[in-house]
Design a protein around this motif. Structure first.
Motif, PDB file in Angstrom:
ATOM      1  N   SER A 195       0.798  -1.229   0.000  1.00 42.99           N
ATOM      2  CA  SER A 195       0.000   0.000   0.000  1.00 42.99           C
ATOM      3  C   SER A 195       0.831   1.279   0.000  1.00 42.99           C
ATOM      4  CB  SER A 195      -0.929   0.020   1.214  1.00 42.99           C
ATOM      5  OG  SER A 195      -0.149  -0.014   2.391  1.00 42.99           O
ATOM      6  N   ASP A 196       2.069   1.217   0.485  1.00 43.11           N
ATOM      7  CA  ASP A 196       2.804   2.480   0.623  1.00 43.11           C
ATOM      8  C   ASP A 196       4.285   2.385   0.267  1.00 43.11           C
ATOM      9  OD1 ASP A 196       3.854   1.109   2.785  1.00 43.11           O
ATOM     10  OD2 ASP A 196       2.709   2.233   4.272  1.00 43.11           O
ATOM     11  N   MET A 252      -8.447  -3.799  -3.547  1.00 42.18           N
ATOM     12  CA  MET A 252      -9.821  -4.108  -3.141  1.00 42.18           C
ATOM     13  C   MET A 252     -10.323  -5.408  -3.779  1.00 42.18           C
ATOM     14  SD  MET A 252     -10.776  -2.014  -0.947  1.00 42.18           S
ATOM     15  CE  MET A 252      -9.649  -0.809  -0.262  1.00 42.18           C
ATOM     16  N   TRP A 264     -11.418  -6.026   7.253  1.00 44.31           N
ATOM     17  CA  TRP A 264     -12.087  -4.771   7.572  1.00 44.31           C
ATOM     18  C   TRP A 264     -12.392  -4.733   9.058  1.00 44.31           C
ATOM     19  CZ3 TRP A 264     -13.831  -0.198   5.736  1.00 44.31           C
ATOM     20  CH2 TRP A 264     -14.880   0.425   6.414  1.00 44.31           C
ATOM     21  N   GLU A 288     -14.433  -2.103  11.948  1.00 41.95           N
ATOM     22  CA  GLU A 288     -15.285  -0.915  12.010  1.00 41.95           C
ATOM     23  C   GLU A 288     -14.479   0.330  12.396  1.00 41.95           C
ATOM     24  OE1 GLU A 288     -18.183   0.499  11.182  1.00 41.95           O
ATOM     25  OE2 GLU A 288     -18.230  -1.325   9.981  1.00 41.95           O
ATOM     26  N   GLY A 289     -13.597   0.182  13.361  1.00 40.25           N
ATOM     27  CA  GLY A 289     -12.861   1.352  13.849  1.00 40.25           C
ATOM     28  C   GLY A 289     -11.713   1.767  12.957  1.00 40.25           C
ATOM     29  N   GLY A 337     -11.020   0.633   9.551  1.00 40.49           N
ATOM     30  CA  GLY A 337     -11.091   0.474   8.106  1.00 40.49           C
ATOM     31  C   GLY A 337     -10.362  -0.788   7.654  1.00 40.49           C
ATOM     32  N   TRP A 375      -1.716  -3.715   6.048  1.00 43.26           N
ATOM     33  CA  TRP A 375      -0.365  -4.137   6.426  1.00 43.26           C
ATOM     34  C   TRP A 375      -0.145  -5.641   6.368  1.00 43.26           C
ATOM     35  CZ3 TRP A 375      -3.114  -0.038   8.419  1.00 43.26           C
ATOM     36  CH2 TRP A 375      -2.572   1.219   8.141  1.00 43.26           C
ATOM     37  N   VAL A 409      -8.774   8.130  11.187  1.00 45.51           N
ATOM     38  CA  VAL A 409      -8.698   6.799  10.582  1.00 45.51           C
ATOM     39  C   VAL A 409      -9.758   6.749   9.494  1.00 45.51           C
ATOM     40  CG1 VAL A 409      -8.998   4.328  10.932  1.00 45.51           C
ATOM     41  CG2 VAL A 409      -7.935   5.711  12.717  1.00 45.51           C
ATOM     42  N   PRO A 410      -9.320   6.672   8.235  1.00 47.61           N
ATOM     43  CA  PRO A 410     -10.288   6.681   7.152  1.00 47.61           C
ATOM     44  C   PRO A 410     -10.842   5.278   6.885  1.00 47.61           C
ATOM     45  CG  PRO A 410      -8.073   6.650   6.259  1.00 47.61           C
ATOM     46  CD  PRO A 410      -7.940   6.588   7.750  1.00 47.61           C
ATOM     47  N   LYS A 411     -12.061   5.225   6.456  1.00 49.31           N
ATOM     48  CA  LYS A 411     -12.652   3.985   5.952  1.00 49.31           C
ATOM     49  C   LYS A 411     -13.088   4.297   4.536  1.00 49.31           C
ATOM     50  CE  LYS A 411     -15.611   2.346   8.907  1.00 49.31           C
ATOM     51  NZ  LYS A 411     -16.715   2.479   9.911  1.00 49.31           N
ATOM     52  N   SER A 412     -12.334   3.800   3.583  1.00 50.33           N
ATOM     53  CA  SER A 412     -12.487   4.284   2.218  1.00 50.33           C
ATOM     54  C   SER A 412     -11.981   3.252   1.240  1.00 50.33           C
ATOM     55  CB  SER A 412     -11.667   5.575   2.063  1.00 50.33           C
ATOM     56  OG  SER A 412     -11.519   5.942   0.715  1.00 50.33           O
ATOM     57  N   ASN A 413     -12.551   3.271   0.041  1.00 45.42           N
ATOM     58  CA  ASN A 413     -12.019   2.407  -1.018  1.00 45.42           C
ATOM     59  C   ASN A 413     -11.079   3.155  -1.957  1.00 45.42           C
ATOM     60  OD1 ASN A 413     -13.869   3.999  -2.250  1.00 45.42           O
ATOM     61  ND2 ASN A 413     -15.073   2.349  -3.169  1.00 45.42           N
ATOM     62  N   LEU A 467      -4.600   5.700  -0.121  1.00 47.83           N
ATOM     63  CA  LEU A 467      -4.674   6.298   1.215  1.00 47.83           C
ATOM     64  C   LEU A 467      -3.361   6.235   1.984  1.00 47.83           C
ATOM     65  CD1 LEU A 467      -8.105   5.359   2.764  1.00 47.83           C
ATOM     66  CD2 LEU A 467      -7.201   7.622   2.271  1.00 47.83           C
ATOM     67  N   ARG A 468      -2.482   5.314   1.619  1.00 51.37           N
ATOM     68  CA  ARG A 468      -1.216   5.182   2.347  1.00 51.37           C
ATOM     69  C   ARG A 468      -0.060   5.847   1.605  1.00 51.37           C
ATOM     70  NH1 ARG A 468      -2.586   5.145   7.135  1.00 51.37           N
ATOM     71  NH2 ARG A 468      -0.363   4.939   7.512  1.00 51.37           N
ATOM     72  N   LYS A 477      -2.618   3.958  11.896  1.00 50.53           N
ATOM     73  CA  LYS A 477      -3.598   3.767  10.820  1.00 50.53           C
ATOM     74  C   LYS A 477      -4.298   5.057  10.409  1.00 50.53           C
ATOM     75  CE  LYS A 477      -4.204  -1.012  12.099  1.00 50.53           C
ATOM     76  NZ  LYS A 477      -5.066  -2.129  12.404  1.00 50.53           N
ATOM     77  N   GLY A 514     -13.409   6.602  10.671  1.00 49.27           N
ATOM     78  CA  GLY A 514     -13.390   5.591  11.730  1.00 49.27           C
ATOM     79  C   GLY A 514     -13.303   6.258  13.090  1.00 49.27           C
ATOM     80  N   SER A 515     -12.290   7.091  13.249  1.00 45.47           N
ATOM     81  CA  SER A 515     -12.163   7.863  14.483  1.00 45.47           C
ATOM     82  C   SER A 515     -11.319   9.090  14.163  1.00 45.47           C
ATOM     83  CB  SER A 515     -11.491   7.023  15.571  1.00 45.47           C
ATOM     84  OG  SER A 515     -10.217   6.608  15.121  1.00 45.47           O
TER      85      SER A 515
END
Lengths: 614, 614
Positions: free
Chosen positions: A457-458, A536, A545, A547-548, A550, A554, B225-229, B233-234, B254, B295-296
């Motif tokens: 991812s990075d 994805m 996944w 909830e908190g 995403g 990693w 904390v993003p929740k995204s497709n 993002l990284r 995260k 997310g938060s």
């Protein structure tokens, strides 16, 4: 005098490198661990010093790698000196890089034992389930063998003599002998582990014998600041003169460590009779014509080398274990003592953790027995090596260079391969892998060779053992090949769906639920161009996944050029076919449990059934 | 209420990044430093986050590099997204490595300000000459200008309002408003430095104005904390849609940090009116068709960017200084705020230390004046850059990529070159070096480019700035060429003898005596084969002898292949002629004071006379 009683999951006797390394396995768990030591507190100095790369990987997995690396002294070169032809004196024969190519990183660093202990101890302090009590001596043990097969039983009863924390102790007087009261306490534990050194109290209680002998080698060892015109003082040096041999190892604070054997004659010298002056006189004769004066001495000692291995590493239906110096001793010259002790503990820790967490409901003893079947041969091989190494070092052999290179590889642990067991599975239809090579290969029972990959991812690079933190989890690493290719993507999707399937696959072990850490973590290492892969598109098990938080970014890695740190070339180094790929089951201690075909779903299931987790 | 009075060498107002960085210069000295802050203690969070490699080199030189590196998040790639042709939505235009080739290492890492402050603070704690007092507010200052030219005078009188350390404070209630008494204290100091931020109290007392304006850009910034497709993002992401722009920067835990300008219309929005929902709504419009849920959220804020520079950086005959945000503000998007503040402090610290130690007997003001002449142009250039950068970011420019690469180099500090002064000497006969290039070159006034060498004695690799610890010493680095060649060895022997000559050469500055650290340390970087050079053949100044520690093996380096870490290729990278070599005078802050011919002994002497040390 009062008598109290309490229960605990695990009692560890001895807070040296082995005991601290063992206790570190239980961070972030709810297992109650008590670590006791008769000493009044951490010791400011210790004798062991060399850290092999495998041990540094253990520190990485405990999260204390950076601190230890920052304080360690690196070793880069080895100089071999021999006697001058036709005369007195010595001459440099050659300089060998202190390097094992297969490792891809430094083989050995130096850090004194007390600092290693310090960092392992600090790493425990914020974990309330782990308690450390100094000034505490075990005085009796009784194991109720009638209930050692019951998971919830506390069959180990230990009586402890403890010091009340009197004012003088809190103020750091650090002396248990005066002015402090003691009291007895009886403790009930599920398991007990003796990390209590060469004079192990627990070993004697368990009636375990040491097999082997004291050798006739008496060594002097000195840590000092040298004042000398000898040109190789900052290299590891093997000095072999007609008058004797010296091993010099540079360390921090401008010091070097010198090992010097005082050879046996018909009358063996007693280490107690050896004086500092006699050691330095012997050294000066060997290093002639160079000078050797002493600026300051921080520590010196003399000892006779014992080469002995315990008859058993575990007893009483695997309720009691012995670790480290308690079950093996050998010469310190190959820098194997502290390393082997920590590695023993590292082998045992995850098994106890998994069993204590209820992760092996049926026959947990089978898994715990592998501690002895895996680690006792390591100690035996180490002592066999040590015999040859001592001789090599003492002689002027024409084979010295070849033997030295072999020794570098051996002491790095490249030949260690644990035998087949419930936790080490041979490939289908194979009953024997033959002798293990001095090589960093991908083979069941061997340590997963460390390698660099980048995060998908990075593109941040990481070495894999830094990523494999000791959470207690197994890892299933899917070496997926070039998943920009649709067939290969389809293949690892099928595998991923099986790994995530809670009904018919391994989902019960791999899927996070209710915030608990899953006992098996699934990772992917592919060799595709990263931007040709749609993250994805991968099944959930590879990027779960929550909830908190995403998606978990990693778990997926690429074998490609990093931006700043070069290319890990994992497929090449580990000889993994990019077309076929493979699945590697890595145990919580970083050893390979099985190497399977990417589509061998039955094999994956069978492995975890074998361990007793399914 | 009681009134007390005390004297101190240096009063630092403000214990943020600038104040802490400044205080770190005075470790291991006998200079009495007091650092005060009106806050009740270290803050748990802070807004700044990006660390440039130059700043990380400063941490290396303070000895806290490893801790900071271990906690930092690396940035490896930048993704540039633009509007989709003929429709809504965005499309990835390209991915650029977040790399500046000349650096040879990562350009930027992320660590939140509070952790940076934590490590700088920890690094002060064992130094008894440095005191830190929270809950302390300056309320009046009076400078006696009649004695500002007297070295031993304490012309700065400051009245402080301090909180008594009442029980509630010690117990960590951390609130100065209730239940604690205050008292006034009058302090006499030799120097005072305001590191007290954008609303600087000291700046107002010194009647220093900020020149420039608030811009019409209002920004929202969110750590979440993003929740995204969204697939990138990284990565650092520049998202430029028809509906607006976003800068995304990955961070630890995260989280990502998102900067989003809320564009000005005819009516400027007031930052106070901006709500979190409005910020996220704007972000969702830009990132369409990708989803963006939260997310938060750990922190968010809105602000208008000011672009202003103080009229003066020092006042009152160089007895009072202003550092960091106290004298310059700009947008946070290039990650320059914390970096520039720390670098300001790093520039000033060694000058104050040298002067306070009596190292510049004549006209110390001349050296201290260079703080303003060196750092004020840096702030001005930064704001000029920031204006262009803000525009670039807000527009859909075809030049974006080229401009971005230039910006990467600029923000790394590659164009900073301090003007000629008593501490920056141009070559003989040269009066102007022309404009500074975006390049890591060896030039008076520029930072010494960091490079890897190996120690001559043991082949251990090091980056030079890790070796150049902030002891307060200048370094004379002799780039000696191939000293296996007798002529070149003879040449650096002559230079070495001059550098060590206490009568006619620089021995008074370079030779250690009585355990004191010499104000100038002499180092050698050669490119000979190491084993063809006899270390003992070098003059004393390159390997000084001390009774307790023998020879100093840590001053001579080779530009050669290391055993494990590759080749630094220093001569090639810095374009140093291997035949000619050169001598580089490096100031205590790692900037190049002069580049001289190896045999230009008069030039070396003249440099230190110019600084005022001879």
């Amino acid at each position: 005098m009062t008598v109290a009683s309490t229960t605990i999951d695990l009692l560890i006797i001895g807070a040296g490198p082995a005991g601290l390394a063992l206790a570190n396995w239980f961070r972030d768990s709810d297992i109650a661990v008590l670590l006791i030591d008769q000493k009044p507190g951490p010791t400011p100095r210790g004798q062991a010093e060399g850290l092999k790369s495998t041990t540094n990987e253990i520190f990485d997995s405990y999260g204390i790698g950076p601190q230890i690396e920052a304080e360690s002294w690196r070793l880069e070169e080895i100089a071999v000196w021999g006697p001058k032809d036709g005369g007195d004196g010595i001459v440099r024969e050659q300089v060998v890089p202190d390097k094992v190519e297969e490792l891809g990183k430094p083989r050995e660093t130096m850090l004194q034992q007390s600092r290693v202990e310090h960092h392992m101890l600090q790493n425990l302090l914020s974990h309330e389930n782990i308690d450390i009590q100094y000034n505490t001596t075990p005085i009796a043990i009784d194991v109720d063998t009638s209930c050692t097969h019951e998971a919830d039983a506390y069959p180990v009863k230990v009586r402890l003599l403890r010091a009340k924390r009197s004012k003088s102790l809190v103020n750091g007087a650090g002396d248990n002998a005066h002015g402090s009261e003691t009291f007895e306490e009886t403790l009930l534990a599920k398991y007990v582990v003796g990390c209590d050194g060469a004079h192990s109290w627990l070993r004697k209680q368990l009636d375990v014998k040491l097999e082997g002998d004291l050798t006739d080698s008496v060594f002097g060892v000195v840590d000092f600041v040298p004042k000398s015109n000898f040109p190789d003082l900052r290299r590891v040096c093997y000095l072999r003169a007609a008058t004797g041999t010296i091993l010099l190892v540079p360390r921090s604070n401008k010091e070097v460590r010198m090992y010097i054997p005082v050879e046996s004659g018909t009358v063996l010298p007693d280490p107690k009779d050896l004086t500092f002056d006699r050691v330095m006189d012997a050294a000066r004769k060997i290093i002639t014509p160079y000078t050797l004066e002493v600026g300051s001495v921080s520590w010196w000692s003399a000892y006779r080398v014992g080469q002995r291995v315990g008859t058993h590493f575990s007893r009483l239906n695997e309720r009691a274990f012995l670790v480290g110096d308690a079950v093996h001793t050998h010469s310190p010259k190959a820098g194997q003592g502290m390393n082997t002790s920590i590695q023993d503990a590292y082998n045992l820790g995850w098994k106890l953790r998994l069993v204590l967490q209820g992760g092996v409901p049926d026959d947990p003893q089978a898994l715990l027995r592998t501690y002895e079947t895996e680690r006792r041969p390591v100690a035996q091989n180490l002592i066999a090596f040590d015999r040859g190494y001592l001789k090599l070092f003492a002689s002027v052999s024409s084979q010295f260079d070849t033997e030295l290179v072999k020794a570098l590889k051996f002491t790095t642990g490249l030949s260690i391969r644990y035998p087949p067991s419930c936790a080490v599975r041979l490939p289908h239809g194979v009953s024997d892998l033959g002798p293990s090579l001095l090589k960093a290969d991908l083979s069941p029972g061997k340590r997963l060779p460390d390698f660099q990959v980048v995060y998908h991812s990075d593109c941040i690079p990481t070495w894999i053992h830094k990523r494999l933190q000791t959470t207690g989890a197994f890892r299933v690493i899917v070496f997926a090949g070039d998943i920009a290719d649709a067939d290969k993507m389809a293949r690892i999707k099928r595998t991923g769906e099986f790994l995530g399937d809670t009904k018919n696959g391994l989902g019960k072990l791999t899927m996070v639920s209710g915030g608990h850490l899953a006992p098996v973590e699934v990772l992917v290492v592919h060799c595709a161009e990263r931007d040709k892969v749609d993250f994805m598109d991968l099944p959930d098990v590879y990027r779960p996944w929550s909830e908190g938080a995403g998606y978990d970014y990693w778990r997926v890695f690429a074998d490609q050029e990093s931006v700043h740190d070069g290319h890990g070339r994992v497929y090449e180094r580990l000889e993994i076919d990019k077309e076929q790929g493979c699945v590697v089951v890595v145990r919580p201690d970083g050893y390979v449990g099985a190497v399977l075909d990417v589509e061998d779903l039955a094999g994956m299931k069978s492995y975890f059934e074998g361990v007793g987790m399914l």
